[in-house]
Motif scaffolding. Structure first.
Motif, PDB file in Angstrom:
ATOM      1  N   ALA A   1       0.840  -1.204   0.000  1.00 33.61           N
ATOM      2  CA  ALA A   1       0.000   0.000   0.000  1.00 33.61           C
ATOM      3  C   ALA A   1       0.876   1.256   0.000  1.00 33.61           C
ATOM      4  O   ALA A   1       0.618   2.222  -0.730  1.00 33.61           O
ATOM      5  CB  ALA A   1      -0.936  -0.016   1.200  1.00 33.61           C
ATOM      6  N   ALA A   2       1.910   1.256   0.846  1.00 35.59           N
ATOM      7  CA  ALA A   2       2.826   2.399   0.901  1.00 35.59           C
ATOM      8  C   ALA A   2       3.550   2.585  -0.430  1.00 35.59           C
ATOM      9  O   ALA A   2       3.731   3.713  -0.907  1.00 35.59           O
ATOM     10  CB  ALA A   2       3.827   2.216   2.040  1.00 35.59           C
ATOM     11  N   LEU A   3       3.963   1.488  -1.052  1.00 38.38           N
ATOM     12  CA  LEU A   3       4.638   1.550  -2.344  1.00 38.38           C
ATOM     13  C   LEU A   3       3.718   2.144  -3.416  1.00 38.38           C
ATOM     14  O   LEU A   3       4.142   2.992  -4.212  1.00 38.38           O
ATOM     15  CB  LEU A   3       5.120   0.151  -2.760  1.00 38.38           C
ATOM     16  CG  LEU A   3       5.877   0.074  -4.089  1.00 38.38           C
ATOM     17  CD1 LEU A   3       7.162   0.895  -3.999  1.00 38.38           C
ATOM     18  CD2 LEU A   3       6.181  -1.369  -4.443  1.00 38.38           C
ATOM     19  N   ILE A   4       2.463   1.746  -3.416  1.00 36.98           N
ATOM     20  CA  ILE A   4       1.489   2.280  -4.382  1.00 36.98           C
ATOM     21  C   ILE A   4       1.296   3.772  -4.160  1.00 36.98           C
ATOM     22  O   ILE A   4       1.279   4.559  -5.112  1.00 36.98           O
ATOM     23  CB  ILE A   4       0.160   1.509  -4.285  1.00 36.98           C
ATOM     24  CG1 ILE A   4       0.336   0.096  -4.835  1.00 36.98           C
ATOM     25  CG2 ILE A   4      -0.954   2.249  -5.035  1.00 36.98           C
ATOM     26  CD1 ILE A   4      -0.850  -0.819  -4.609  1.00 36.98           C
ATOM     27  N   ILE A   5       1.192   4.180  -2.908  1.00 39.12           N
ATOM     28  CA  ILE A   5       1.002   5.602  -2.602  1.00 39.12           C
ATOM     29  C   ILE A   5       2.231   6.406  -3.020  1.00 39.12           C
ATOM     30  O   ILE A   5       2.104   7.478  -3.639  1.00 39.12           O
ATOM     31  CB  ILE A   5       0.682   5.797  -1.106  1.00 39.12           C
ATOM     32  CG1 ILE A   5      -0.729   5.257  -0.813  1.00 39.12           C
ATOM     33  CG2 ILE A   5       0.785   7.262  -0.700  1.00 39.12           C
ATOM     34  CD1 ILE A   5      -1.086   5.191   0.652  1.00 39.12           C
ATOM     35  N   VAL A   6       3.418   5.906  -2.716  1.00 37.16           N
ATOM     36  CA  VAL A   6       4.653   6.608  -3.107  1.00 37.16           C
ATOM     37  C   VAL A   6       4.740   6.725  -4.633  1.00 37.16           C
ATOM     38  O   VAL A   6       5.081   7.789  -5.167  1.00 37.16           O
ATOM     39  CB  VAL A   6       5.896   5.905  -2.514  1.00 37.16           C
ATOM     40  CG1 VAL A   6       7.176   6.426  -3.144  1.00 37.16           C
ATOM     41  CG2 VAL A   6       5.935   6.080  -1.007  1.00 37.16           C
ATOM     42  N   CYS A   7       4.411   5.660  -5.337  1.00 33.61           N
ATOM     43  CA  CYS A   7       4.440   5.695  -6.808  1.00 33.61           C
ATOM     44  C   CYS A   7       3.409   6.684  -7.355  1.00 33.61           C
ATOM     45  O   CYS A   7       3.690   7.433  -8.297  1.00 33.61           O
ATOM     46  CB  CYS A   7       4.188   4.299  -7.380  1.00 33.61           C
ATOM     47  SG  CYS A   7       5.558   3.168  -7.124  1.00 33.61           S
TER      48      CYS A   7
ATOM     49  N   VAL B   1       2.140   9.363  -5.811  1.00 31.30           N
ATOM     50  CA  VAL B   1       2.602  10.726  -5.518  1.00 31.30           C
ATOM     51  C   VAL B   1       3.737  11.108  -6.471  1.00 31.30           C
ATOM     52  O   VAL B   1       3.773  12.222  -7.006  1.00 31.30           O
ATOM     53  CB  VAL B   1       3.027  10.854  -4.039  1.00 31.30           C
ATOM     54  CG1 VAL B   1       3.762  12.170  -3.786  1.00 31.30           C
ATOM     55  CG2 VAL B   1       1.808  10.753  -3.136  1.00 31.30           C
ATOM     56  N   GLY B   2       4.666  10.197  -6.698  1.00 32.23           N
ATOM     57  CA  GLY B   2       5.770  10.466  -7.628  1.00 32.23           C
ATOM     58  C   GLY B   2       5.279  10.716  -9.043  1.00 32.23           C
ATOM     59  O   GLY B   2       5.739  11.648  -9.719  1.00 32.23           O
ATOM     60  N   ALA B   3       4.333   9.910  -9.503  1.00 32.12           N
ATOM     61  CA  ALA B   3       3.778  10.098 -10.850  1.00 32.12           C
ATOM     62  C   ALA B   3       3.042  11.429 -10.942  1.00 32.12           C
ATOM     63  O   ALA B   3       3.178  12.165 -11.923  1.00 32.12           O
ATOM     64  CB  ALA B   3       2.850   8.942 -11.206  1.00 32.12           C
ATOM     65  N   GLY B   4       2.263  11.761  -9.917  1.00 29.26           N
ATOM     66  CA  GLY B   4       1.542  13.039  -9.904  1.00 29.26           C
ATOM     67  C   GLY B   4       2.494  14.224  -9.938  1.00 29.26           C
ATOM     68  O   GLY B   4       2.283  15.191 -10.671  1.00 29.26           O
ATOM     69  N   ALA B   5       3.563  14.150  -9.141  1.00 33.31           N
ATOM     70  CA  ALA B   5       4.561  15.229  -9.127  1.00 33.31           C
ATOM     71  C   ALA B   5       5.253  15.340 -10.483  1.00 33.31           C
ATOM     72  O   ALA B   5       5.497  16.448 -10.977  1.00 33.31           O
ATOM     73  CB  ALA B   5       5.587  14.980  -8.025  1.00 33.31           C
ATOM     74  N   GLY B   6       5.547  14.215 -11.086  1.00 28.44           N
ATOM     75  CA  GLY B   6       6.181  14.232 -12.409  1.00 28.44           C
ATOM     76  C   GLY B   6       5.285  14.841 -13.465  1.00 28.44           C
ATOM     77  O   GLY B   6       5.727  15.662 -14.277  1.00 28.44           O
ATOM     78  N   ILE B   7       4.020  14.479 -13.465  1.00 27.50           N
ATOM     79  CA  ILE B   7       3.065  15.037 -14.432  1.00 27.50           C
ATOM     80  C   ILE B   7       2.903  16.536 -14.215  1.00 27.50           C
ATOM     81  O   ILE B   7       2.884  17.316 -15.162  1.00 27.50           O
ATOM     82  CB  ILE B   7       1.716  14.298 -14.349  1.00 27.50           C
ATOM     83  CG1 ILE B   7       1.884  12.872 -14.887  1.00 27.50           C
ATOM     84  CG2 ILE B   7       0.622  15.050 -15.111  1.00 27.50           C
ATOM     85  CD1 ILE B   7       0.693  11.970 -14.639  1.00 27.50           C
TER      86      ILE B   7
END
Length: 175
Positions: free
Chosen positions: A6-12, A14-20
């Motif tokens: 769950a933490a890995l999915i959330i981190v990914c 957030v990272g994808a959102g920040a990248g976009i």
């Protein structure tokens, strides 16, 4: 193990959102190289060639990733109601939003000024890129704004419908 996934999915996420966000707001944009006396032009009523107008304090950004990412701001001593007798008007009332950091270009305020009739939109150039026109807006207080907007041919070309005979030929796709 479930908490880790769950933490890995959330981190990914957030990272994808920040990248976009970064790609849309900052990446690709560059300041436009200035060409003093030539940066702001309008299409006269009796011509197909844009003519430079008097302006000052010009600043612009553009991106090679899309022909509609161009935004510019300037000031002019010219009066919009006098310009309306000389230059081609545009019915464009909704400017495209600029990145937040390009703070001279407030699309909502420009749109509100156009709706309130305290600003006038002019056509600067047709097909600056295939299917894209350059729009210039001048307000009562001499503030000016520029952006690129899809014209009817561009809208048809990009949504996949047949462009028709009234549009120029589509450019050849690069191999």
């Amino acid at each position: 193990m479930g908490k880790f996934l769950a933490a890995l999915i959330i981190v990914c996420a957030v990272g994808a959102g920040a990248g976009i966000y970064y790609l849309n707001e900052y990446a690709y944009y560059e300041e436009v190289e200035l060409h003093p006396g030539l940066d702001v032009a309008l299409l006269p009523l009796d011509s197909e060639e844009p003519v430079a107008i008097a302006y000052d304090e010009f600043q612009a950004i553009d991106a090679s990733s899309s022909p509609i990412r161009y935004r510019a701001c300037f000031t002019t001593p010219l009066k919009r109601y006098e310009m309306a007798h000389t230059y081609t008007l545009s019915d464009q009332k909704t400017p495209r939003i600029a990145p937040r950091w390009f703070d001279c270009f407030d699309a909502e305020a420009i749109g509100a000024a156009l709706e309130a009739d305290t600003a006038t939109a002019f056509l600067s150039a047709k097909n600056i890129s295939y299917g894209v026109d350059r729009i210039v807006v001048v307000t009562d207080d001499g503030q000016g704004f520029v952006w690129h907007e899809l014209n009817n041919c561009g809208k048809k070309a990009y949504d996949g419908t047949v462009v028709g005979e009234s549009c120029p030929d589509l450019p050849e796709a690069s191999q």
